[in-house]
Design a protein around this motif. Structure first.
Motif, PDB file in Angstrom:
ATOM      1  N   LEU A   3       0.852  -1.193   0.000  1.00  0.00           N
ATOM      2  CA  LEU A   3       0.000   0.000   0.000  1.00  0.00           C
ATOM      3  C   LEU A   3       0.885   1.240   0.000  1.00  0.00           C
ATOM      4  N   SER A   4       0.385   2.262  -0.669  1.00  0.00           N
ATOM      5  CA  SER A   4       1.081   3.547  -0.707  1.00  0.00           C
ATOM      6  C   SER A   4       0.143   4.647  -0.249  1.00  0.00           C
ATOM      7  N   CYS A   5       0.708   5.650   0.375  1.00  0.00           N
ATOM      8  CA  CYS A   5      -0.061   6.832   0.784  1.00  0.00           C
ATOM      9  C   CYS A   5       0.761   8.061   0.438  1.00  0.00           C
ATOM     10  N   ALA A   6       0.248   8.821  -0.510  1.00  0.00           N
ATOM     11  CA  ALA A   6       0.921  10.048  -0.919  1.00  0.00           C
ATOM     12  C   ALA A   6       0.309  11.224  -0.173  1.00  0.00           C
ATOM     13  N   ALA A   7       1.162  12.025   0.439  1.00  0.00           N
ATOM     14  CA  ALA A   7       0.699  13.166   1.234  1.00  0.00           C
ATOM     15  C   ALA A   7       1.005  14.473   0.520  1.00  0.00           C
ATOM     16  N   SER A   8       0.038  15.345   0.483  1.00  0.00           N
ATOM     17  CA  SER A   8       0.260  16.683  -0.059  1.00  0.00           C
ATOM     18  C   SER A   8       0.590  17.626   1.085  1.00  0.00           C
ATOM     19  N   GLY A   9       1.011  18.800   0.769  1.00  0.00           N
ATOM     20  CA  GLY A   9       1.331  19.758   1.811  1.00  0.00           C
ATOM     21  C   GLY A   9       2.757  19.601   2.305  1.00  0.00           C
ATOM     22  N   SER A  10       3.117  20.461   3.211  1.00  0.00           N
ATOM     23  CA  SER A  10       4.510  20.521   3.641  1.00  0.00           C
ATOM     24  C   SER A  10       4.765  19.797   4.950  1.00  0.00           C
ATOM     25  N   ILE A  11       3.786  19.017   5.436  1.00  0.00           N
ATOM     26  CA  ILE A  11       3.912  18.442   6.779  1.00  0.00           C
ATOM     27  C   ILE A  11       4.639  17.111   6.806  1.00  0.00           C
ATOM     28  N   PHE A  12       4.807  16.498   5.651  1.00  0.00           N
ATOM     29  CA  PHE A  12       5.183  15.084   5.650  1.00  0.00           C
ATOM     30  C   PHE A  12       6.492  14.824   6.398  1.00  0.00           C
ATOM     31  N   ARG A  13       7.535  15.546   6.036  1.00  0.00           N
ATOM     32  CA  ARG A  13       8.857  15.245   6.602  1.00  0.00           C
ATOM     33  C   ARG A  13       8.896  15.393   8.118  1.00  0.00           C
ATOM     34  N   SER A  14       8.050  16.252   8.659  1.00  0.00           N
ATOM     35  CA  SER A  14       8.116  16.578  10.088  1.00  0.00           C
ATOM     36  C   SER A  14       7.151  15.776  10.938  1.00  0.00           C
TER      37      SER A  14
END
Length: 122
Positions: free
Chosen positions: A20-31
């Protein structure tokens, strides 16, 4: 706003594998920590696995040794590799994130993807 988009679900036989994959938009992912939950018909949603921004992982006892959560910060994507699948793994799988204290006023904001169906046939 944060959007989470899952993919990779499907129908598989007992003993098979899915990623499974989940792609996240926005700038929050890395943190931010990310997690996978699942909900089977008639049951409560339950945590499957989680991964911190630093890569520390945690798994439900029911999937330990069979599933691996990982993240690719360059692609803003979190993965769930599922092996040796069982019929009891059949559920809708959801990607989740909760903004941590580093996000100030946004601390505690919770986001869910739309879910992806995993069906394991016996």
């Amino acid at each position: 706003q944060v959007q989470l988009v899952e993919s990779g679900g499907g129908l598989v036989q007992t003993g098979g594998s899915l990623r499974l994959s989940c792609a996240a938009s926005g700038s929050i992912f890395r943190s931010n920590a990310m997690a996978w939950y699942r909900q089977a018909p008639g049951k409560q949603r339950e945590l499957v696995a989680s991964i911190t921004s630093g890569g520390k992982t945690n798994y439900a006892d029911s999937v330990k040794g069979r599933c691996t959560i990982s993240r690719d910060n360059a692609r803003n994507t979190v993965y769930l590799q599922m092996n040796s699948l069982k019929p009891e793994d059949t559920a809708v799988y959801y990607c989740n994130t909760i903004l941590g204290a580093g996000f100030g006023e946004r601390y505690g904001e919770t986001y869910w993807g739309q879910g992806t169906q995993v069906t394991v046939s016996s």
